[in-house]
Design a protein around this motif. Structure first.
Motif, PDB file in Angstrom:
ATOM      1  N   SER A  35      40.385  42.829  52.869  1.00 31.89           N
ATOM      2  CA  SER A  35      41.131  42.086  51.847  1.00 31.89           C
ATOM      3  C   SER A  35      40.184  41.245  51.011  1.00 31.89           C
ATOM      4  CB  SER A  35      42.185  41.190  52.490  1.00 31.89           C
ATOM      5  OG  SER A  35      43.179  41.949  53.089  1.00 31.89           O
ATOM      6  N   LEU A  36      39.221  40.607  51.670  1.00 32.16           N
ATOM      7  CA  LEU A  36      38.225  39.826  50.951  1.00 32.16           C
ATOM      8  C   LEU A  36      37.380  40.721  50.051  1.00 32.16           C
ATOM      9  CD1 LEU A  36      36.777  37.151  50.418  1.00 32.16           C
ATOM     10  CD2 LEU A  36      35.383  37.608  52.445  1.00 32.16           C
ATOM     11  N   VAL A  37      37.027  41.903  50.537  1.00 38.29           N
ATOM     12  CA  VAL A  37      36.256  42.856  49.731  1.00 38.29           C
ATOM     13  C   VAL A  37      37.038  43.216  48.470  1.00 38.29           C
ATOM     14  CG1 VAL A  37      35.418  45.244  49.640  1.00 38.29           C
ATOM     15  CG2 VAL A  37      34.885  43.810  51.616  1.00 38.29           C
ATOM     16  N   GLU A  38      38.316  43.461  48.609  1.00 32.65           N
ATOM     17  CA  GLU A  38      39.145  43.824  47.450  1.00 32.65           C
ATOM     18  C   GLU A  38      39.139  42.715  46.402  1.00 32.65           C
ATOM     19  OE1 GLU A  38      43.675  45.307  46.436  1.00 32.65           O
ATOM     20  OE2 GLU A  38      43.270  44.387  48.372  1.00 32.65           O
ATOM     21  N   VAL A  39      39.316  41.483  46.843  1.00 33.04           N
ATOM     22  CA  VAL A  39      39.359  40.348  45.915  1.00 33.04           C
ATOM     23  C   VAL A  39      38.005  40.145  45.246  1.00 33.04           C
ATOM     24  CG1 VAL A  39      39.599  37.830  45.802  1.00 33.04           C
ATOM     25  CG2 VAL A  39      41.242  39.181  47.110  1.00 33.04           C
ATOM     26  N   ARG A  40      36.937  40.169  46.025  1.00 32.95           N
ATOM     27  CA  ARG A  40      35.598  39.943  45.476  1.00 32.95           C
ATOM     28  C   ARG A  40      35.162  41.088  44.568  1.00 32.95           C
ATOM     29  NH1 ARG A  40      33.511  34.840  45.469  1.00 32.95           N
ATOM     30  NH2 ARG A  40      34.190  33.825  47.377  1.00 32.95           N
ATOM     31  N   ALA A  41      35.534  42.303  44.885  1.00 35.82           N
ATOM     32  CA  ALA A  41      35.179  43.440  44.032  1.00 35.82           C
ATOM     33  C   ALA A  41      35.874  43.325  42.676  1.00 35.82           C
ATOM     34  CB  ALA A  41      35.531  44.750  44.716  1.00 35.82           C
ATOM     35  N   ALA A  42      37.138  42.929  42.689  1.00 35.91           N
ATOM     36  CA  ALA A  42      37.866  42.739  41.433  1.00 35.91           C
ATOM     37  C   ALA A  42      37.235  41.612  40.618  1.00 35.91           C
ATOM     38  CB  ALA A  42      39.336  42.446  41.714  1.00 35.91           C
ATOM     39  N   SER A  43      36.862  40.538  41.283  1.00 36.03           N
ATOM     40  CA  SER A  43      36.224  39.412  40.613  1.00 36.03           C
ATOM     41  C   SER A  43      34.868  39.818  40.037  1.00 36.03           C
ATOM     42  CB  SER A  43      36.074  38.253  41.607  1.00 36.03           C
ATOM     43  OG  SER A  43      35.448  37.153  41.007  1.00 36.03           O
ATOM     44  N   ALA A  44      34.074  40.534  40.809  1.00 32.74           N
ATOM     45  CA  ALA A  44      32.764  40.991  40.339  1.00 32.74           C
ATOM     46  C   ALA A  44      32.917  41.899  39.128  1.00 32.74           C
ATOM     47  CB  ALA A  44      32.022  41.719  41.462  1.00 32.74           C
ATOM     48  N   SER A  45      33.900  42.772  39.159  1.00 34.17           N
ATOM     49  CA  SER A  45      34.150  43.674  38.040  1.00 34.17           C
ATOM     50  C   SER A  45      34.511  42.881  36.777  1.00 34.17           C
ATOM     51  CB  SER A  45      35.281  44.636  38.401  1.00 34.17           C
ATOM     52  OG  SER A  45      35.649  45.409  37.295  1.00 34.17           O
ATOM     53  N   GLN A  46      35.347  41.888  36.928  1.00 35.65           N
ATOM     54  CA  GLN A  46      35.757  41.056  35.787  1.00 35.65           C
ATOM     55  C   GLN A  46      34.562  40.293  35.219  1.00 35.65           C
ATOM     56  OE1 GLN A  46      38.659  38.103  36.779  1.00 35.65           O
ATOM     57  NE2 GLN A  46      38.986  37.494  34.664  1.00 35.65           N
TER      58      GLN A  46
END
Length: 74
Positions: free
Chosen positions: A40-51
């Protein structure tokens, strides 16, 4: 609020460090409920990194084209 490219780069690096830590943690874990939390943390951080990466690219392109992003564009 307009965010500077230095702030965005700092946030991107934070996201990437968190993702690297999650990768190391997932490699060490054998399974269980903690894996679900880390994913779940990976999903959130990946979305943030992409943004954040997208924002940096937009700013770089705008400088090449002589266009300045308006508030809310980044």
């Amino acid at each position: 609020m307009v965010v500077t490219s230095d702030e965005v780069a700092r946030l991107l690096m934070r996201d990437l460090r968190a993702l690297a830590g999650c990768d190391a943690l997932l490699t060490a874990l054998e399974g269980g409920p903690l894996v679900v939390q880390v994913l779940s943390l990976v999903e959130v951080r990946a979305a943030s990194a992409s943004q954040h990466a997208r924002a940096l690219l937009m700013e770089r392109q705008s400088h090449r084209q002589g266009w300045t992003p308006e508030e809310g564009d980044v």
